[in-house]
Design a protein around this motif. Structure first.
Motif, PDB file in Angstrom:
ATOM      1  N   GLY A   1       0.828  -1.407   0.173  1.00 38.75           N
ATOM      2  CA  GLY A   1       0.027  -0.142  -0.017  1.00 38.75           C
ATOM      3  C   GLY A   1       0.700   1.566  -0.004  1.00 38.75           C
ATOM      4  N   LEU A   2       2.209   1.122   0.327  1.00 40.20           N
ATOM      5  CA  LEU A   2       2.870   2.446   0.394  1.00 40.20           C
ATOM      6  C   LEU A   2       3.929   2.413  -0.966  1.00 40.20           C
ATOM      7  N   ASP A   3       4.117   3.421  -1.212  1.00 40.47           N
ATOM      8  CA  ASP A   3       5.016   3.899  -2.506  1.00 40.47           C
ATOM      9  C   ASP A   3       5.818   4.827  -2.314  1.00 40.47           C
ATOM     10  N   PRO A   4       6.522   5.216  -1.517  1.00 40.19           N
ATOM     11  CA  PRO A   4       7.221   6.611  -1.068  1.00 40.19           C
ATOM     12  C   PRO A   4       8.013   7.198  -2.433  1.00 40.19           C
ATOM     13  N   ALA A   5       8.579   6.158  -3.140  1.00 36.79           N
ATOM     14  CA  ALA A   5       9.577   6.561  -4.277  1.00 36.79           C
ATOM     15  C   ALA A   5       8.773   7.062  -5.527  1.00 36.79           C
ATOM     16  N   HIS A   6       7.328   6.900  -5.253  1.00 38.04           N
ATOM     17  CA  HIS A   6       6.455   7.376  -6.657  1.00 38.04           C
ATOM     18  C   HIS A   6       5.151   8.148  -5.674  1.00 38.04           C
ATOM     19  N   PRO A   7       5.430   9.550  -5.373  1.00 39.81           N
ATOM     20  CA  PRO A   7       4.472  10.052  -4.324  1.00 39.81           C
ATOM     21  C   PRO A   7       2.939  10.154  -5.219  1.00 39.81           C
ATOM     22  N   LEU A   8       1.950  10.088  -4.233  1.00 42.43           N
ATOM     23  CA  LEU A   8       0.621  10.022  -4.612  1.00 42.43           C
ATOM     24  C   LEU A   8       0.509  11.454  -5.519  1.00 42.43           C
ATOM     25  N   SER A   9       1.045  12.515  -5.076  1.00 40.77           N
ATOM     26  CA  SER A   9       0.987  13.584  -5.650  1.00 40.77           C
ATOM     27  C   SER A   9       1.661  13.688  -7.264  1.00 40.77           C
ATOM     28  N   THR A  10       2.055  12.671  -7.486  1.00 42.15           N
ATOM     29  CA  THR A  10       2.600  12.522  -9.022  1.00 42.15           C
ATOM     30  C   THR A  10       1.612  11.821  -9.844  1.00 42.15           C
ATOM     31  N   LYS A  11       0.583  11.125  -9.259  1.00 37.56           N
ATOM     32  CA  LYS A  11      -0.289  10.209  -9.853  1.00 37.56           C
ATOM     33  C   LYS A  11      -1.693  10.874 -10.177  1.00 37.56           C
ATOM     34  N   LEU A  12      -1.958  12.078  -9.725  1.00 38.94           N
ATOM     35  CA  LEU A  12      -3.111  12.802  -9.703  1.00 38.94           C
ATOM     36  C   LEU A  12      -2.950  14.022 -10.090  1.00 38.94           C
ATOM     37  N   ALA A  13      -4.035  14.662 -10.685  1.00 36.30           N
ATOM     38  CA  ALA A  13      -4.193  16.101 -11.020  1.00 36.30           C
ATOM     39  C   ALA A  13      -3.936  16.801  -9.745  1.00 36.30           C
ATOM     40  N   PRO A  14      -3.362  18.017  -9.952  1.00 37.30           N
ATOM     41  CA  PRO A  14      -3.191  18.761  -8.708  1.00 37.30           C
ATOM     42  C   PRO A  14      -4.289  19.145  -7.806  1.00 37.30           C
ATOM     43  N   ALA A  15      -5.443  19.377  -8.390  1.00 34.09           N
ATOM     44  CA  ALA A  15      -6.859  19.590  -7.695  1.00 34.09           C
ATOM     45  C   ALA A  15      -7.114  18.204  -7.082  1.00 34.09           C
ATOM     46  N   THR A  16      -6.975  17.415  -7.772  1.00 35.14           N
ATOM     47  CA  THR A  16      -7.426  16.042  -6.892  1.00 35.14           C
ATOM     48  C   THR A  16      -6.719  15.821  -5.758  1.00 35.14           C
ATOM     49  N   PHE A  17      -5.261  16.119  -5.915  1.00 33.70           N
ATOM     50  CA  PHE A  17      -4.512  15.656  -4.891  1.00 33.70           C
ATOM     51  C   PHE A  17      -4.746  16.593  -3.581  1.00 33.70           C
ATOM     52  N   GLN A  18      -5.152  17.895  -3.916  1.00 33.84           N
ATOM     53  CA  GLN A  18      -5.196  18.821  -2.978  1.00 33.84           C
ATOM     54  C   GLN A  18      -6.395  18.728  -2.146  1.00 33.84           C
ATOM     55  N   HIS A  19      -7.473  18.175  -2.826  1.00 36.69           N
ATOM     56  CA  HIS A  19      -8.653  17.519  -2.380  1.00 36.69           C
ATOM     57  C   HIS A  19      -8.508  16.465  -1.412  1.00 36.69           C
ATOM     58  N   ALA A  20      -7.820  15.462  -1.824  1.00 35.40           N
ATOM     59  CA  ALA A  20      -7.233  14.303  -0.964  1.00 35.40           C
ATOM     60  C   ALA A  20      -6.442  14.797   0.399  1.00 35.40           C
ATOM     61  N   ALA A  21      -5.631  15.739   0.176  1.00 39.84           N
ATOM     62  CA  ALA A  21      -4.840  16.165   1.435  1.00 39.84           C
ATOM     63  C   ALA A  21      -5.826  17.012   2.273  1.00 39.84           C
ATOM     64  N   GLU A  22      -6.798  18.005   1.817  1.00 43.45           N
ATOM     65  CA  GLU A  22      -7.596  18.640   2.865  1.00 43.45           C
ATOM     66  C   GLU A  22      -8.288  17.563   3.625  1.00 43.45           C
ATOM     67  N   LEU A  23      -8.931  16.656   2.810  1.00 41.54           N
ATOM     68  CA  LEU A  23      -9.659  15.617   3.569  1.00 41.54           C
ATOM     69  C   LEU A  23      -8.774  14.764   4.584  1.00 41.54           C
TER      70      LEU A  23
END
Length: 296
Positions: free
Chosen positions: A95-117
């Motif tokens: 479940g973890l993949d620090p070498a490939h951050p989640l922020s690089t796999k999603l659109a910036p707005a989507t990752f920001q939404h996830a981060a706020e949640l």
């Protein structure tokens, strides 16, 4: 994108990390559905579960209590989902993949939404960024649920396990924790990302739909459960449906056929989505010449 994709997939994911949000609303005299499979010297009860409930959710009934008391063992999807020593190494591996951050796999707005949640639920964004999309989806789905008063320790499986252990009866499982985690870890990158995006859409809507779904479970309304658990996932994501529902139900039916060849009384408890719809465990048993009848 269908909200039901996130709902249906997380019903499966709940067994592996004890996360999934469900609640209760019932009607008088209604109760969750229970089925039985029998031959001359064996009885296997099939019970559809809800993995996370509010602590005060009523779901026990005389039928369920009688079936459980008569049973010599309990079979679940997996055993060990509540044991950190079992689950943490698997989650770290798959479940973890620090070498490939989640922020690089999603659109910036989507990752920001996830981060706020995540931050609203007390999860540091840097921790979220280490997660693969499937684990982020499962983890984020729990945040509003806990805020609404639901508790993984109050889920049906947890209650049944405590009772079975107290009675000195055996626990069995259809799958290993690693098998169940890999159903998600082996998804394609696109499907993983779809799962997370649909989770974010669903979280924005709150827990109202979850309450509706569990109202159907508590009332034994299998038609509504089929609609909530199965229909849209089957239509919109047929490959995922085949992997997470159909193939597993076929495997479990084969294991139940073997179990039925023995003797005694057993209680089987799996996610409710596996016991409704045209590809349910009961339907797979019927293909093997075994009839499951609802206990009335």
């Amino acid at each position: 994108m269908s909200r039901k994709f996130g709902q249906s997939a997380r019903r499966v994911a709940a067994g592996l990390v004890s996360v999934l949000a469900l609640g209760f609303a019932g009607t008088a005299l209604a109760e969750p559905a229970l089925w039985a499979v029998k031959d001359k010297d064996s009885t296997i009860y099939l019970f559809g579960t809800i993995h996370v409930l509010k602590p005060d959710t009523p779901w026990r009934s005389a039928r369920i209590d009688k079936a459980l008391a008569a049973s010599g063992d309990l079979t679940l999807e997996i055993v060990g989902a509540d044991d950190p020593a079992v689950m943490q190494p698997l989650v770290a591996k798959y479940g973890l993949d620090p070498a490939h951050p989640l922020s690089t796999k999603l659109a910036p707005a989507t990752f920001q939404h996830a981060a706020e949640l995540a931050q609203g639920g007390g999860m540091p964004p840097q921790m979220l960024n280490m997660m693969r999309p499937w684990l982020a989806a499962v983890s984020l789905s729990l945040i509003p649920v806990i805020k609404a008063g639901y508790d993984p320790k109050s889920g049906v499986e947890q209650v049944l396990i405590r009772e079975i252990k107290a009675a000195g009866k055996a626990e069995n499982a259809f799958e290993t924790p690693e098998q169940q985690i890999r159903f998600f870890a082996d998804l394609s990158a696109k499907t993983e990302a779809d799962f997370l995006r649909s989770t974010l859409d669903e979280v924005d809507e709150g827990v109202g739909k979850i309450d509706k779904m569990v109202a159907a479970w508590a009332a034994g309304d299998t038609a509504e459960l089929e609609s909530e658990f199965v229909s849209e996932m089957k239509g919109d994501y047929p490959e995922l449906y085949e992997l997470l529902i159909v193939k597993r139900n076929q495997d479990w039916a084969g294991q139940l056929k073997t179990k039925l060849a023995g003797s005694g009384v057993s209680f089987v408890a799996v996610g409710s989505g596996h016991l409704v719809g045209p590809d349910s465990v009961q339907a797979q048993l019927a293909k093997l010449g075994i009839k499951a009848e609802r206990v009335e």
